[in-house]
Design an enzyme around this catalytic site. Structure first.
Site, PDB file in Angstrom:
ATOM      1  N   PHE A 108       0.823  -1.130  -0.021  1.00 40.86           N
ATOM      2  CA  PHE A 108      -0.142   0.119   0.014  1.00 40.86           C
ATOM      3  C   PHE A 108       1.003   1.303  -0.025  1.00 40.86           C
ATOM      4  O   PHE A 108       1.537   1.457   0.998  1.00 40.86           O
ATOM      5  CB  PHE A 108      -0.877   0.063   1.127  1.00 40.86           C
ATOM      6  CG  PHE A 108      -1.992   1.232   1.037  1.00 40.86           C
ATOM      7  CD1 PHE A 108      -3.057   1.267   0.256  1.00 40.86           C
ATOM      8  CD2 PHE A 108      -1.523   2.612   1.759  1.00 40.86           C
ATOM      9  CE1 PHE A 108      -4.087   2.208   0.293  1.00 40.86           C
ATOM     10  CE2 PHE A 108      -2.321   3.496   2.022  1.00 40.86           C
ATOM     11  CZ  PHE A 108      -3.614   3.294   0.919  1.00 40.86           C
ATOM     12  N   ASP A 145       9.587   3.067   1.529  1.00 44.87           N
ATOM     13  CA  ASP A 145       8.443   3.702   1.793  1.00 44.87           C
ATOM     14  C   ASP A 145       8.455   3.736   3.311  1.00 44.87           C
ATOM     15  O   ASP A 145       7.858   2.966   3.787  1.00 44.87           O
ATOM     16  CB  ASP A 145       7.221   3.349   1.047  1.00 44.87           C
ATOM     17  CG  ASP A 145       5.783   3.823   1.437  1.00 44.87           C
ATOM     18  OD1 ASP A 145       5.924   4.868   2.424  1.00 44.87           O
ATOM     19  OD2 ASP A 145       4.872   3.652   0.835  1.00 44.87           O
ATOM     20  N   LYS A 168       3.002  11.657   6.676  1.00 42.86           N
ATOM     21  CA  LYS A 168       2.455  11.273   7.954  1.00 42.86           C
ATOM     22  C   LYS A 168       2.831  12.011   8.939  1.00 42.86           C
ATOM     23  O   LYS A 168       2.536  13.214   9.240  1.00 42.86           O
ATOM     24  CB  LYS A 168       2.067   9.744   8.265  1.00 42.86           C
ATOM     25  CG  LYS A 168       1.320   9.046   7.235  1.00 42.86           C
ATOM     26  CD  LYS A 168       0.642   7.735   7.528  1.00 42.86           C
ATOM     27  CE  LYS A 168       0.140   7.105   6.361  1.00 42.86           C
ATOM     28  NZ  LYS A 168      -1.126   7.630   5.945  1.00 42.86           N
TER      29      LYS A 168
END
Length: 401
Positions: A141, A226, A255
């Site tokens: 994801f 990531d 984030k």
């Protein structure tokens, strides 16, 4: 109808149904706790998918944002501003790299990394034009853009968005032999999550990340990590790759970089890699804006102290010990994770992940399900041991009920 019901009904009527939130309407939050519109308190055990690593309303971050709001919030990259150089310098130093390319969201950062790898492949590695390939892992994801869902194996994320972007090869996560077989002369990068979050907090086999690092170095291929969810303290290290003493060529961050205050993301790499860009070839109106830089600078300062990494290590050991005791009792089939981050597989006989999440909500704890039977636990790193234990007590009560 209650105020909560009215709010949910209005949201259902006037917003697209691309999310299925739990039926709680948050009004305020502080630390690890959120309060709804009717005054009921909930322990936040999701932390905005790790965007809130430092807690709701972290005073240092709020003060940094307030101070910058009074000065200047946006210039666009058409001009320099007085927070930009310091932000890039400090974040590059935190990562042990030379250069930073700031964006806003995690998906933008991944798109930027994809473009960077391709441009590097053509200009530096010498891959023939239009032939660049990036190898990714199944169950990944990385975001929701058209390009990113083109290499997703999740039917919900991918279906009905074709035609899909070519140039990606998917291999099993954790399978070094499959990765080696996929890397060829046109491969420009391997893009991986050091721990797969949305897939259920999947930790790869020991030695996998180190093997990826060796392989990519030998084949002159970029290793792009990531670390949008796994990075910035969540696993007990600044970056999850550190658990195998691995330094990738490219960090993809987001984030928690914005401290739960503003969206901030970045691609961080060497001068050889990010130096391929020339003016006009990539950009973002809000990327690297003064407000974002001010908040992210404070995030970097917090991380440099090591305090939150230590808390994630110590409380994470406690979390996983307590969750491990639930395995084998009939309600929990498996627990995975690292630091203050766990995926808990619920036995089908005890209900779906959604149902367990709803029952926890009724007891004042907020978590999120994924892939049907799994719940994710990822509280703010500043959570107290007492609050963490209280949340775990509620989970035990739900599983025993």
């Amino acid at each position: 109808m209650t105020f909560t019901q009215d709010s949910i009904a209005a949201a259902e009527e006037h917003s697209a149904h691309n999310y299925h939130p739990l039926p709680v309407v948050v009004a305020t939050a502080e630390g690890a706790w959120m309060t709804d519109v009717e005054g009921r308190r909930y322990l936040d055990m999701l932390a905005g998918y790790s965007a809130l690593n430092f807690g709701h309303g972290n005073r240092r971050l709020i003060d940094a944002a307030k101070a910058q709001l009074e000065r200047v919030t946006l210039t666009s990259r058409a001009f320099h501003h007085d927070r930009f150089a310091e932000f890039c310098t400090e974040l590059a130093a935190l990562c042990g790299k030379d250069m930073v390319l700031p964006m806003n969201t995690g998906a933008e950062a991944v798109e930027t990394a994809v473009k960077t790898a391709r441009k590097w492949g053509y200009r530096v590695k010498g891959v023939p034009d239009g032939r660049a390939k990036i190898v990714v892992a199944d169950n990944n994801f990385h975001g929701r853009t058209t390009t990113i869902v083109s290499f997703s194996t999740d039917p919900e994320a991918r279906a009905d968005y074709g035609p899909y972007t070519p140039g990606f090869e998917i291999v099993p996560y954790g399978d070094l032999a499959a990765l080696e077989a996929a890397v060829d002369e046109n491969t420009v990068a391997v893009l991986l999550e050091p721990i797969q979050g949305e897939a259920g907090v999947l930790v790869p086999p020991a030695g996998y990340l180190a093997g990826v690092r060796r392989l990519t170095a030998e084949r002159h291929v970029l290793f792009m990590a990531d670390e949008i969810q796994s990075g910035l303290g969540r696993t007990g290290k600044t970056f999850a790759c550190e658990h195998e003493d691995v330094v990738p060529d490219v960090y993809i961050l987001g984030k928690a970089l914005g401290g739960g205050v503003v969206p901030v993301s970045a691609v961080v790499a060497s001068r050889e890699i990010l130096g391929v860009y020339r003016p006009g070839e990539h950009g973002s109106t809000f990327g690297g804006n003064p407000l974002a830089c001010a908040v992210a600078l404070e995030v970097v300062a917090i991380l440099k102290s090591g305090e939150f990494q230590q808390r994630a290590t110590e409380l994470g050991e406690h979390l996983h010990h307590e969750l491990g005791l639930l395995v084998g009792g009939g309600a929990v089939e498996a627990v995975r994770g690292r630091g203050l981050w766990a995926g808990v597989d619920i036995a089908p006989s005890h209900g779906t992940g959604r149902r367990i999440s709803e029952r926890l909500m009724d007891r004042g704890v907020l978590v999120k399900d994924t892939h049907g039977s799994t719940i994710r636990i990822a509280p703010p790193l500043m959570i107290s041991k007492e609050d963490l234990d209280w949340g775990l007590d509620q989970l035990r009560a739900v599983l025993e009920g």
